[in-house]
Design a protein around this motif. Structure first.
Motif, mmCIF file in Angstrom:
data_model
loop_
_atom_site.group_PDB
_atom_site.id
_atom_site.type_symbol
_atom_site.label_atom_id
_atom_site.label_comp_id
_atom_site.label_asym_id
_atom_site.label_seq_id
_atom_site.Cartn_x
_atom_site.Cartn_y
_atom_site.Cartn_z
ATOM 1 N N ASN A 182 45.587 42.093 41.267
ATOM 2 C CA ASN A 182 44.787 41.391 40.028
ATOM 3 C C ASN A 182 43.283 42.260 39.666
ATOM 4 O O ASN A 182 42.870 41.942 38.416
ATOM 5 C CB ASN A 182 44.559 40.140 40.104
ATOM 6 N N ASP A 183 42.700 42.351 40.404
ATOM 7 C CA ASP A 183 40.755 42.329 40.778
ATOM 8 C C ASP A 183 40.921 43.662 40.011
ATOM 9 O O ASP A 183 39.843 44.354 39.349
ATOM 10 C CB ASP A 183 40.528 42.332 42.016
ATOM 11 N N LYS A 226 36.783 33.776 43.430
ATOM 12 C CA LYS A 226 37.448 32.869 44.457
ATOM 13 C C LYS A 226 38.190 33.493 45.340
ATOM 14 O O LYS A 226 38.925 32.967 46.512
ATOM 15 C CB LYS A 226 39.088 32.667 43.159
ATOM 16 N N HIS A 227 38.527 34.601 45.543
ATOM 17 C CA HIS A 227 39.372 35.825 46.130
ATOM 18 C C HIS A 227 38.030 35.842 47.360
ATOM 19 O O HIS A 227 38.844 35.380 48.846
ATOM 20 C CB HIS A 227 39.800 37.017 45.810
ATOM 21 N N HIS A 255 34.209 34.636 37.907
ATOM 22 C CA HIS A 255 35.099 34.072 38.930
ATOM 23 C C HIS A 255 36.235 34.439 39.790
ATOM 24 O O HIS A 255 36.303 34.005 40.906
ATOM 25 C CB HIS A 255 34.706 32.950 37.732
ATOM 26 N N GLN A 256 36.586 35.396 38.994
ATOM 27 C CA GLN A 256 38.121 35.534 39.669
ATOM 28 C C GLN A 256 38.120 35.989 40.812
ATOM 29 O O GLN A 256 38.259 36.030 42.382
ATOM 30 C CB GLN A 256 38.344 36.547 39.380
ATOM 31 N N SER A 297 46.807 39.560 44.834
ATOM 32 C CA SER A 297 44.790 39.311 44.419
ATOM 33 C C SER A 297 43.315 40.453 44.439
ATOM 34 O O SER A 297 43.095 40.743 42.589
ATOM 35 C CB SER A 297 44.101 38.910 45.659
ATOM 36 N N THR A 319 34.538 36.044 33.499
ATOM 37 C CA THR A 319 35.587 35.895 34.324
ATOM 38 C C THR A 319 35.759 37.342 34.932
ATOM 39 O O THR A 319 36.179 35.557 36.491
ATOM 40 C CB THR A 319 36.266 36.194 33.002
ATOM 41 N N PRO A 367 42.161 35.910 33.351
ATOM 42 C CA PRO A 367 41.507 35.730 35.051
ATOM 43 C C PRO A 367 43.207 35.053 35.381
ATOM 44 O O PRO A 367 44.290 34.186 34.872
ATOM 45 C CB PRO A 367 40.804 34.625 35.585
ATOM 46 N N GLU A 368 43.298 35.574 36.581
ATOM 47 C CA GLU A 368 44.516 35.198 36.840
ATOM 48 C C GLU A 368 44.382 33.344 36.819
ATOM 49 O O GLU A 368 43.482 32.753 37.194
ATOM 50 C CB GLU A 368 45.046 35.294 38.858
#
Length: 176
Positions: A120-121, A49-50, A45-46, A117, A42, A106-107
């Motif tokens: 969130n991480d 994405k960033h 993947h986040q 971002s 999870t 995840p976001e």
């Protein structure tokens, strides 16, 4: 949908293992490792994405940082999956199963500012750190010192990356 005709081992089952960890203990360890595996993917993947969406004056450094972070997470997930398979389990792998097993959320699909971002991480990373610490204690108490050692090494790596994210979020910067 799979067209596979014969199943070698069903998901959520535990078979005998050559590591001589008794089945009841192996079940608990496999469950913990599948939770860690789902959480790691999870976060992977986040972070990926960033890596794809980062922009701005610090693009290059952050793009490399996110790429390195994602690579470390992918390696950790591979180690977790191989260890739980060696213990007689089946690594969680389908997207639906990963989402159900993951203790972190995840976001969403939107693209956020780099600061949001990173926040969130750091939040997700902190949640995973807490879970991994619990699993290190569990595996140690169950006598699986090899899994505990692997998780300790992964915990150190994750803590280092989360600490680096913390540095990116500091107010002091040369960029104006």
């Amino acid at each position: 949908m799979s067209t596979q005709k014969s199943v070698r081992q069903q998901a959520d089952t535990v078979e005998h293992n050559a590591l001589r960890i008794e089945e009841k203990k192996a079940e608990q360890i496999i469950d913990a490792l599948n939770t860690d595996l789902a959480a790691t993917y999870t976060l992977y993947h986040q972070v990926k994405k960033h890596h794809w969406n980062v922009e701005g004056a610090e693009f290059h450094d952050l793009h490399i940082f996110f790429g390195d972070f994602a690579h470390e997470l992918e390696e950790a997930a591979d180690e977790q999956a191989e260890r739980l398979q060696a213990l007689g389990g089946v690594p969680v792998s389908g997207m639906r199963a990963l989402a159900e097993k993951s203790p972190v959320t995840p976001e969403d699909e939107d693209v956020y500012t780099i600061r949001a971002s990173l926040e969130n991480d750091i939040e997700m990373g902190g949640d995973i750190i807490e879970t991994m610490r619990e699993h290190i204690e569990l595996t140690t108490n169950l006598g699986d010192h090899a899994t505990a050692h692997m998780l300790r090494e992964q915990l150190l790596e994750l803590e280092e990356y989360v600490h680096h994210v913390e540095h990116y979020l500091e107010d002091d910067t040369l960029v104006q």
